[in-house]
Design a protein around this motif. Structure first.
Motif, short mmCIF file in Angstrom:
data_model
loop_
_atom_site.label_atom_id
_atom_site.label_comp_id
_atom_site.label_asym_id
_atom_site.label_seq_id
_atom_site.Cartn_x
_atom_site.Cartn_y
_atom_site.Cartn_z
N ALA A 288 125.21 -10.38 -21.89
CA ALA A 288 126.29 -10.60 -23.10
C ALA A 288 125.36 -10.03 -24.19
O ALA A 288 125.30 -8.64 -24.49
N ALA A 289 123.60 -10.16 -24.74
CA ALA A 289 123.38 -9.26 -25.45
C ALA A 289 123.06 -7.88 -24.94
O ALA A 289 122.89 -6.86 -25.38
N GLU A 290 122.82 -7.44 -23.54
CA GLU A 290 122.49 -6.42 -23.19
C GLU A 290 123.51 -5.34 -22.89
O GLU A 290 123.59 -3.97 -23.61
N LEU A 291 124.82 -5.67 -22.86
CA LEU A 291 125.50 -5.24 -22.91
C LEU A 291 126.18 -4.68 -24.09
O LEU A 291 126.71 -3.49 -24.44
N LYS A 292 126.48 -5.29 -25.36
CA LYS A 292 126.33 -5.75 -26.62
C LYS A 292 126.07 -3.81 -27.22
O LYS A 292 126.53 -3.52 -28.05
N GLN A 293 124.89 -3.82 -27.02
CA GLN A 293 123.60 -2.30 -27.57
C GLN A 293 125.42 -1.31 -26.87
O GLN A 293 125.30 -0.16 -28.01
N ASP A 294 125.56 -1.77 -25.73
CA ASP A 294 126.48 -0.19 -25.53
C ASP A 294 127.86 -0.64 -25.48
O ASP A 294 128.53 0.52 -25.15
N GLY A 295 128.73 -1.29 -26.67
CA GLY A 295 129.96 -1.68 -27.18
C GLY A 295 130.43 -2.28 -26.14
O GLY A 295 132.12 -1.89 -25.53
N VAL A 296 130.37 -2.96 -24.71
CA VAL A 296 130.28 -3.69 -24.33
C VAL A 296 130.86 -5.03 -24.38
O VAL A 296 129.75 -5.93 -24.58
N ALA A 297 131.95 -5.31 -24.31
CA ALA A 297 131.66 -6.91 -24.71
C ALA A 297 132.61 -7.86 -23.11
O ALA A 297 133.02 -7.48 -21.87
N VAL A 298 131.52 -9.25 -23.13
CA VAL A 298 131.73 -9.95 -22.20
C VAL A 298 132.24 -11.23 -23.24
O VAL A 298 131.90 -11.60 -24.18
N SER A 299 132.94 -11.97 -21.99
CA SER A 299 133.53 -13.57 -22.09
C SER A 299 133.30 -14.15 -21.87
O SER A 299 133.88 -13.78 -20.16
N HIS A 300 133.39 -15.23 -21.82
CA HIS A 300 133.19 -16.32 -20.69
C HIS A 300 134.26 -17.25 -20.82
O HIS A 300 134.49 -17.80 -22.26
N PHE A 301 135.04 -17.21 -19.53
CA PHE A 301 135.70 -18.31 -19.71
C PHE A 301 135.80 -19.67 -19.18
O PHE A 301 135.63 -19.90 -17.92
N LYS A 302 135.71 -21.12 -20.17
CA LYS A 302 135.46 -22.29 -19.96
C LYS A 302 136.50 -22.88 -19.10
O LYS A 302 137.34 -23.45 -20.41
N LEU A 303 136.87 -22.78 -18.31
CA LEU A 303 138.05 -24.22 -17.95
C LEU A 303 138.29 -25.33 -17.01
O LEU A 303 137.51 -25.94 -16.87
N GLY A 304 139.01 -25.54 -17.70
CA GLY A 304 139.39 -26.86 -17.87
C GLY A 304 140.70 -27.40 -16.28
O GLY A 304 140.70 -26.70 -15.66
N ASN A 305 141.39 -28.67 -17.17
CA ASN A 305 142.26 -28.71 -16.06
C ASN A 305 143.31 -27.83 -15.81
O ASN A 305 144.20 -27.50 -17.16
N ILE A 306 143.81 -27.08 -15.11
CA ILE A 306 144.91 -26.41 -15.42
C ILE A 306 145.86 -26.68 -14.13
O ILE A 306 144.86 -26.78 -12.51
N ASP A 307 147.30 -26.29 -14.20
CA ASP A 307 148.04 -26.46 -13.54
C ASP A 307 148.61 -25.35 -12.11
O ASP A 307 149.23 -24.35 -12.82
N ILE A 308 148.14 -25.67 -11.07
CA ILE A 308 148.38 -24.10 -10.18
C ILE A 308 149.59 -24.59 -9.32
O ILE A 308 149.18 -25.82 -8.98
N PRO A 309 150.41 -23.80 -9.84
CA PRO A 309 152.03 -24.08 -8.98
C PRO A 309 151.35 -24.28 -7.39
O PRO A 309 151.84 -25.56 -6.59
N SER A 310 150.77 -23.83 -6.29
CA SER A 310 150.66 -24.32 -4.91
C SER A 310 150.26 -25.41 -4.64
O SER A 310 149.73 -25.89 -3.71
N VAL A 311 149.08 -25.28 -6.15
CA VAL A 311 148.25 -26.35 -5.65
C VAL A 311 148.79 -27.62 -5.72
O VAL A 311 148.65 -28.99 -4.65
N THR A 312 149.42 -27.49 -7.03
CA THR A 312 150.20 -28.84 -7.43
C THR A 312 151.34 -29.13 -5.89
O THR A 312 151.37 -30.43 -6.00
N ALA A 313 152.27 -28.38 -5.28
CA ALA A 313 153.45 -28.78 -4.64
C ALA A 313 152.27 -28.92 -3.29
O ALA A 313 152.94 -30.14 -2.72
N LYS A 314 150.74 -29.02 -3.09
CA LYS A 314 150.83 -29.21 -1.86
C LYS A 314 150.04 -30.44 -1.74
O LYS A 314 150.13 -31.25 -0.92
N GLN A 315 149.67 -30.38 -3.50
CA GLN A 315 148.82 -32.71 -3.52
C GLN A 315 150.26 -33.33 -3.63
O GLN A 315 150.08 -34.66 -2.70
N ARG A 316 151.16 -32.98 -3.68
CA ARG A 316 152.94 -33.83 -3.83
C ARG A 316 152.84 -33.96 -2.92
O ARG A 316 153.76 -35.11 -2.17
N ARG A 317 153.07 -32.71 -1.58
CA ARG A 317 153.05 -33.23 -0.18
C ARG A 317 151.99 -34.07 0.54
O ARG A 317 152.59 -34.43 1.45
#
Length: 409
Positions: A288-317
């Motif tokens: 991110a620090a290097e690409l900022k000079q070139d006008g490129v944005a870098v984003s870091h998504f920190k994920l928590g507990n997300i409900d994924i339907p396929s995974v949730t359905a499998k866990q219920r089964r």
């Protein structure tokens, strides 16, 4: 007239004469002093002028006004609070109902291209690239093997295409990326007679698999460390390096999506996952620090507990217990990724999913002893080794639940 009366009159006359002489003497002395002393004598102490209070400030004026009009002030504060809450709810509801669609050319053809790098069969990855294709992007999924290519083509989506990339052979990978760059540079026609248009490289989305089987450090072999670092860290870095010239040329966004609950707490038995996460986070910060000079944005998504339907359905089964806290819907992640791709200046770090921000703050500010006590680290965990099938591992990579962490810790 008696002798006593004459004596009394004589004494009174003498007293009056003496008083007149004393008064004349004092008047004469006072007149001489006035003539001798100047009018502006320096030794005469002058009284200082009265002190003037400074004018009241705006805050003091407002405080005095509020004290005089307490009822009106209370009504105004209540109105502001209810109005702020109402405006926040309205903006949130409108933001959720807003249709997010990628741009199209004048002929109606798709123009924005997104490249997805990650485990192709991972539920989180597959849900993301299918959603981006539905929103109007031309989605290329990096396929390192024939199985990955077949899996992408089996989705039967016209604008969901595999992008072969051989990381083992750098020269072959360069040739494959040259064809991809040629696709972006040449003109395209939606149909015969339509106006030509060009494709725009919008973003590079990295979804590395950072999870690993819990184990003690002394139980992890050097081969397992090597395989984990090569597959989870080096492959991500090598793929990013190959795309950097194209990313810089088109000012495309770079997004990194990683689960962050376990690495934020730095739990025991998760040395591989914590190491992989730390390596990727450090790489993203430098990138991110290097690409900022070139006008490129870098984003870091920190994920928590997300409900994924396929995974949730499998866990219920499988009869898994229902979690105590409701997970964040998958649509929240899809909307956040879309906004980061189309926004001119996305945020550097985004927390998506229940527990992501809370555990990040806890892991950053609380002492390790407190975190260990909270997670029950005082008791030595007992690891039960079970046979895990490949499809079960793929199904568990997309979601992190607090209950699972508590059990492992």
């Amino acid at each position: 007239m008696t002798d006593a009366q004459q004596l009394f009159d004589y004494a009174r006359k003498q007293f009056n004469d003496i008083a007149d002489d004393v008064e004349r003497h004092f008047e004469q002395v006072a007149g001489q002093l006035r003539e001798w002393m100047p009018a502006d004598a320096s030794f005469v102490r002058q009284q200082p002028p009265p002190k003037r209070l400074p004018p009241p400030t705006t805050l003091q004026i407002a405080q005095r006004w509020m004290l005089r009009h307490r009822a009106l002030t209370a009504a105004a504060v209540a109105f502001l609070l209810t109005g702020s809450v109402g405006a926040f709810v309205f903006v949130k509801s409108r933001d959720q109902k807003r249709k997010r669609r990628a741009r199209r050319s004048t002929s109606g053809a798709r123009t924005d291209v997104v490249v997805i790098v990650g485990a192709v069969a991972n539920p989180l990855t597959s849900a993301l690239y299918l959603d981006l294709e539905r929103r109007g992007f031309v989605v290329y999924v990096v396929a390192n093997t024939h199985e990955d290519e077949h899996y992408v083509r089996s989705q039967s989506r016209i604008d969901l295409l595999p992008l072969n990339l051989d990381l083992v052979d750098p020269f072959a990978a360069q040739d494959q990326l040259a064809r991809f760059r040629g696709l972006l540079e040449r003109e395209h026609f939606a149909f015969d007679g339509a106006e030509p248009h060009r494709l725009n490289f919008t973003g590079l989305v990295l979804i590395p698999d950072t999870q690993a089987t819990p184990a003690r450090v002394d139980e992890i072999s050097s081969e397992e460390w090597s395989d984990a670092l090569n597959a989870k860290v080096l492959n991500t870095i090598a793929t990013t390096q190959l795309f950097l010239p194209t990313v810089t040329e088109h000012k495309a966004k770079v997004l990194l999506l990683t689960p962050s609950v376990t690495p934020a707490l730095k739990l025991p038995m998760h040395a591989v996952e914590n190491t992989v996460y730390g390596a990727l986070e450090g790489f993203t910060s430098s990138l991110a620090a290097e690409l900022k000079q070139d006008g490129v944005a870098v984003s870091h998504f920190k994920l928590g507990n997300i409900d994924i339907p396929s995974v949730t359905a499998k866990q219920r089964r499988e009869g898994a217990s229902k979690p105590m806290l409701k997970a964040t819907p998958l649509r929240k992640l899809h909307d956040s990724v879309f906004d980061a791709l189309v926004t001119k200046r996305p945020r550097r770090t985004l927390h998506v999913g229940r527990g992501s921000l809370a555990y990040d703050i806890i892991g950053s500010w609380m002492p390790p002893m407190v975190i260990g006590w909270m997670m029950g680290a005082a008791k030595r965990p007992t690891v039960v080794v079970e046979e895990v099938h490949e499809e079960e591992m793929q199904g568990s990579q997309g979601s992190l639940t607090w209950e699972k962490i508590d059990q492992e810790a």
